[in-house]
Design a protein around this motif. Structure first.
Motif, mmCIF file in Angstrom:
data_model
loop_
_atom_site.group_PDB
_atom_site.id
_atom_site.type_symbol
_atom_site.label_atom_id
_atom_site.label_comp_id
_atom_site.label_asym_id
_atom_site.label_seq_id
_atom_site.Cartn_x
_atom_site.Cartn_y
_atom_site.Cartn_z
ATOM 1 N N ALA A 294 98.051 -59.216 -60.437
ATOM 2 C CA ALA A 294 98.473 -60.343 -60.743
ATOM 3 C C ALA A 294 97.060 -61.646 -60.428
ATOM 4 C CB ALA A 294 99.576 -60.915 -60.152
ATOM 5 N N GLY A 295 96.155 -61.140 -59.865
ATOM 6 C CA GLY A 295 95.348 -61.958 -59.901
ATOM 7 C C GLY A 295 95.043 -62.173 -57.903
ATOM 8 N N SER A 296 94.555 -62.598 -57.780
ATOM 9 C CA SER A 296 94.386 -63.290 -56.081
ATOM 10 C C SER A 296 94.604 -63.283 -55.208
ATOM 11 C CB SER A 296 92.387 -63.607 -55.700
ATOM 12 O OG SER A 296 91.888 -64.375 -55.625
ATOM 13 N N GLU A 297 95.290 -64.749 -56.089
ATOM 14 C CA GLU A 297 95.707 -65.547 -55.202
ATOM 15 C C GLU A 297 97.460 -65.237 -55.002
ATOM 16 O OE1 GLU A 297 96.420 -70.269 -55.270
ATOM 17 O OE2 GLU A 297 94.917 -69.486 -56.651
ATOM 18 N N ARG A 298 98.431 -64.872 -56.302
ATOM 19 C CA ARG A 298 99.223 -63.884 -56.090
ATOM 20 C C ARG A 298 99.374 -63.317 -55.599
ATOM 21 N NH1 ARG A 298 101.884 -64.477 -62.401
ATOM 22 N NH2 ARG A 298 103.552 -63.632 -60.868
ATOM 23 N N THR A 299 98.726 -62.665 -55.805
ATOM 24 C CA THR A 299 98.179 -60.719 -54.587
ATOM 25 C C THR A 299 97.946 -60.756 -53.124
ATOM 26 O OG1 THR A 299 97.876 -59.536 -56.594
ATOM 27 C CG2 THR A 299 97.939 -58.359 -54.718
ATOM 28 N N PHE A 300 96.643 -61.109 -52.803
ATOM 29 C CA PHE A 300 96.842 -61.549 -51.970
ATOM 30 C C PHE A 300 96.402 -62.981 -51.015
ATOM 31 C CE2 PHE A 300 94.478 -58.370 -53.904
ATOM 32 C CZ PHE A 300 94.582 -58.080 -52.920
ATOM 33 N N HIS A 301 96.718 -64.158 -51.956
ATOM 34 C CA HIS A 301 97.320 -65.445 -50.988
ATOM 35 C C HIS A 301 95.883 -65.699 -51.407
ATOM 36 C CE1 HIS A 301 101.577 -64.702 -51.024
ATOM 37 N NE2 HIS A 301 101.223 -63.442 -50.581
ATOM 38 N N THR A 302 95.076 -65.810 -51.676
ATOM 39 C CA THR A 302 93.190 -65.750 -51.457
ATOM 40 C C THR A 302 93.121 -66.592 -52.835
ATOM 41 O OG1 THR A 302 92.923 -64.366 -50.425
ATOM 42 C CG2 THR A 302 91.379 -65.329 -50.737
ATOM 43 N N GLN A 303 92.453 -67.782 -52.635
ATOM 44 C CA GLN A 303 92.116 -68.902 -53.393
ATOM 45 C C GLN A 303 91.070 -68.431 -54.254
ATOM 46 O OE1 GLN A 303 92.521 -72.724 -53.883
ATOM 47 N NE2 GLN A 303 91.863 -73.131 -55.976
ATOM 48 N N LEU A 304 90.108 -67.973 -54.815
ATOM 49 C CA LEU A 304 88.287 -67.895 -54.658
ATOM 50 C C LEU A 304 87.730 -69.019 -56.087
ATOM 51 C CD1 LEU A 304 88.501 -63.952 -55.609
ATOM 52 C CD2 LEU A 304 88.461 -65.056 -54.072
ATOM 53 N N THR A 305 86.792 -69.489 -55.201
ATOM 54 C CA THR A 305 86.126 -70.101 -56.005
ATOM 55 C C THR A 305 84.414 -69.938 -56.052
ATOM 56 O OG1 THR A 305 85.823 -71.501 -53.882
ATOM 57 C CG2 THR A 305 87.408 -71.946 -54.987
ATOM 58 N N TYR A 306 83.876 -71.007 -56.527
ATOM 59 C CA TYR A 306 82.660 -70.441 -56.408
ATOM 60 C C TYR A 306 81.872 -71.854 -57.030
ATOM 61 C CZ TYR A 306 81.833 -68.850 -61.978
ATOM 62 O OH TYR A 306 81.621 -68.291 -62.880
ATOM 63 N N ASN A 307 80.137 -72.297 -56.764
ATOM 64 C CA ASN A 307 79.901 -73.222 -57.592
ATOM 65 C C ASN A 307 79.059 -72.923 -58.803
ATOM 66 O OD1 ASN A 307 80.895 -75.301 -56.554
ATOM 67 N ND2 ASN A 307 79.843 -74.720 -54.412
ATOM 68 N N SER A 308 77.561 -71.780 -58.387
ATOM 69 C CA SER A 308 77.371 -71.483 -59.297
ATOM 70 C C SER A 308 76.461 -69.993 -58.928
ATOM 71 C CB SER A 308 76.057 -72.206 -59.731
ATOM 72 O OG SER A 308 75.341 -72.636 -58.541
ATOM 73 N N ILE A 309 76.818 -69.415 -60.447
ATOM 74 C CA ILE A 309 76.118 -68.269 -59.915
ATOM 75 C C ILE A 309 74.264 -68.077 -60.173
ATOM 76 C CG2 ILE A 309 75.620 -65.730 -60.911
ATOM 77 C CD1 ILE A 309 78.411 -66.160 -63.048
ATOM 78 N N VAL A 310 73.658 -67.417 -58.771
ATOM 79 C CA VAL A 310 72.600 -66.810 -58.311
ATOM 80 C C VAL A 310 72.176 -66.251 -58.942
ATOM 81 C CG1 VAL A 310 70.544 -66.968 -56.653
ATOM 82 C CG2 VAL A 310 72.904 -68.674 -56.052
#
Length: 607
Positions: free
Chosen positions: A247-263
């Motif tokens: 179900a995604g990182s936030e619902r499963t692991f309570h971890t919100q993933l973010t990023y600004n840009s891809i290098v």
């Protein structure tokens, strides 16, 4: 093998033999294996290999007949061989010398010759590792081989003894008392969010979520080849949103993933340069105690072997580890298709950034801490060098921290350094106010503890806790004992959780045998577990509780945060030690020292 492969290598079915004594009886343990040998001559190999690739290796050389020896040095015309039997050194034509090559060099030779042959798959096939009915086939081969030996080799005459072989395998019975009786343990459960428990880890983590529920925000720093930028963006969205049961990182692991840009980079070699550039621009990222940032780096696998320390994988990972930044490497197939890989990837990211995915619901009886000991070897300037380390888990099997020597030491100095490592590890536990005055500490090791090892470690431990009870548990998978279950409802292997007591200090336990969670190919090998107990001075040595020991080992196989599999073959104490050894061995081949940043010592940085 196909005709076009035969000039390069040879497969030979073989058997390994060991004698074991249980309950006063001697047993012959035999097991089928596959020998893989190169058939290429040095003259042909040196067209694409260097002499350094071959010098020092075992070889067979033909003078009048074939003889075994070692390669002293080689060139395309002649090779200097030191023969084993005579000890003499002689020159032999390089067209008459076949070196003993490891699998990696055999594979490299096939690629250089443009031979299209899936070597590793064929090795698995020949070793019965791809056979769904492997346990039954292996058992039949062993019984047939024993029958042949009983007629052609036995009886053996040793001094005034005559040794015969009973060709029938030993039958084991469940529920009997005493030695060599089969007992069974229930499958351990693990605990997830809101105290929900289940033995099925993949079902539990997707249904209930991780044990630790405090929300966490992690900034990803994605780096990849320019051609795979879209794949990296899609992968991150998949990690965030999930698919199928995940179900995604936030619902499963309570971890919100973010990023600004891809290098993006144009070649794999530029990935390390970009990591260095980013840290120069953002020095505050180094050693962040909040572990709020992780480098998600694509490290292409083409052109590099899995253990090539010069590959971008090891170069980038080492740089980030020494600078205190968690990292997660992803290969090209994952970027191209993350199906069924996203859950494990999100698990690894969350665990490396400090989240606790699951634990045992109850403490392991009569245990305060488990310490997995290991070391990595390197050979530098003909001196055997070691780097020692320990991994620490509490009585709930929860990861505590990693502790390691910062400098390599010689083999002769190992007792001094292991004493220092033991003392510093226990002091670190004591500083957290979680070490009683008379603790039960279990030291796990994937080899046999020597008497000197035990004496050294006990002396060091008593300097910290004089009244502690110290248990030394050797967990051996390099043995020859196979246990089979011929009942039709099984796959032929002894079911997971089954164990038999072979001596007052030893138990053999099946951790990957027949089970409802994973259909295994090949034949599972049980663990041979031996224990020695050092009570406080003045107290009598009590007989170890081997059922409790087997239950400990089985419970500790449920705590591998590298995968959502419901089990792993080894207890996590030695599994993690092996993972660390694999990584640090590559780092030591790069240079003679490796220093993990202190901020990562409490995270499973190596999974």
């Amino acid at each position: 093998l196909p005709e076009y492969v035969k000039p390069y290598l040879q497969f030979s079915p073989a058997y390994i033999f060991q004698f074991k004594i249980y309950g006063g009886q001697m047993f012959l343990c035999l097991d089928y294996t596959l020998e893989v040998k190169s058939r290429a001559y040095i003259r042909d190999l040196l067209k694409s290999f260097t002499p350094q690739d071959l010098n020092g290796r075992h070889a067979i050389a033909k003078i009048t007949d074939w003889q075994r020896g070692h390669i002293v040095w080689a060139d395309i015309e002649t090779t200097l061989i030191r023969f084993d039997e005579s000890g003499r050194e002689e020159f032999v034509a390089s067209a008459q010398v076949i070196p003993d090559l490891p699998i990696a060099l055999i594979e490299r030779n096939l690629k250089v010759a443009h031979i299209h042959f899936d070597l590793f798959r064929e090795i698995k096939k020949g070793s019965l590792a791809l056979e769904p009915n492997s346990s039954r086939v292996r058992a039949e081969k062993s019984v047939a081989s024993a029958g042949e030996l009983s007629n052609s080799v036995f009886p053996l005459f040793v001094n005034d003894l005559t040794i015969t072989l009973d060709k029938s395998p030993l039958t084991l019975y469940r529920g009997n008392e005493g030695l060599l009786a089969i007992h069974s343990l229930a499958e351990p459960v693990v605990e997830f969010n809101r105290h929900q428990e289940t033995p099925d880890i993949r079902d539990g983590i997707t249904r209930y979520g991780s044990y630790e529920s405090d929300p966490k925000k992690v900034e990803l720093i994605p780096i990849c080849l320019a051609s795979l930028r879209d794949g990296m963006a899609n992968l991150i969205e998949r990690l965030k949103a999930g698919k199928f049961k995940y179900a995604g990182s936030e619902r499963t692991f309570h971890t919100q993933l973010t990023y600004n840009s891809i290098v993006t980079v144009t070649s794999p070699e530029q990935i390390l340069q970009e990591c260095k550039r980013l840290l120069n621009e953002h020095p505050e990222w180094q050693g962040d105690p909040g572990l709020g940032r992780l480098f998600l780096a694509h490290t292409p696998e083409d052109g590099y072997s899995l253990d090539d320390e010069k590959s971008p994988y090891y170069a980038v990972k080492r740089f980030l580890l020494e600078n205190g930044i968690p990292s997660q490497m992803v290969d090209t197939p994952t970027l191209q298709n993350p199906d069924w890989k996203d859950l494990n990837l999100a698990l690894n990211i969350s665990a490396k950034c400090g989240m606790t995915p699951w634990v045992l619901p109850n403490s392991i009886p009569d245990a305060d801490f488990f310490i997995g000991l290991s070391y990595t070897q390197s050979h530098s300037q003909e001196l055997r060098r070691l780097l020692g380390y320990s991994t620490v888990f509490n009585k709930f099997g929860r990861w505590e921290f990693y502790s390691g020597n910062t400098d390599a030491f010689s083999y002769d100095e190992r007792n001094t350094f292991f004493a220092q490592l033991t003392e510093s590890t226990l002091k670190q536990i004591a500083q957290s106010n979680s070490l009683s005055d008379s603790p039960n500490i279990y030291f796990h090791y994937s080899a046999r503890f020597s008497r000197d090892d035990i004496a050294t470690i006990v002396a060091a431990a008593r300097r910290v806790r004089p009244h502690g009870t110290y248990h030394f548990v050797s967990i051996n998978s390099h043995h020859n004992v196979r246990l089979y279950d011929s009942r039709p409802e099984t796959d032929g292997s002894l079911s997971r959780g089954s164990y038999l007591i072979t001596s007052p200090k030893q138990v053999i336990i099946s951790t990957t045998g027949y089970n409802p969670y994973r259909k295994a190919l090949g034949t599972p090998k049980p663990l041979e577990v031996t224990v020695w107990v050092e009570p406080p001075k003045g107290e009598a040595i009590s007989r170890p509780d081997l059922k409790a020991l087997a239950n400990q080992i089985l419970s500790l196989t449920k705590l591998n945060w590298a995968s959502t599999d419901s089990l792993c073959g080894e207890p996590i104490t030695v599994k993690y030690a092996g993972d660390i050894a694999y990584l640090t061995d590559a780092f030591l081949r790069q240079s003679e020292s490796f220093k993990l940043h202190q901020v990562l010592e409490k995270t499973p940085w190596f999974i």
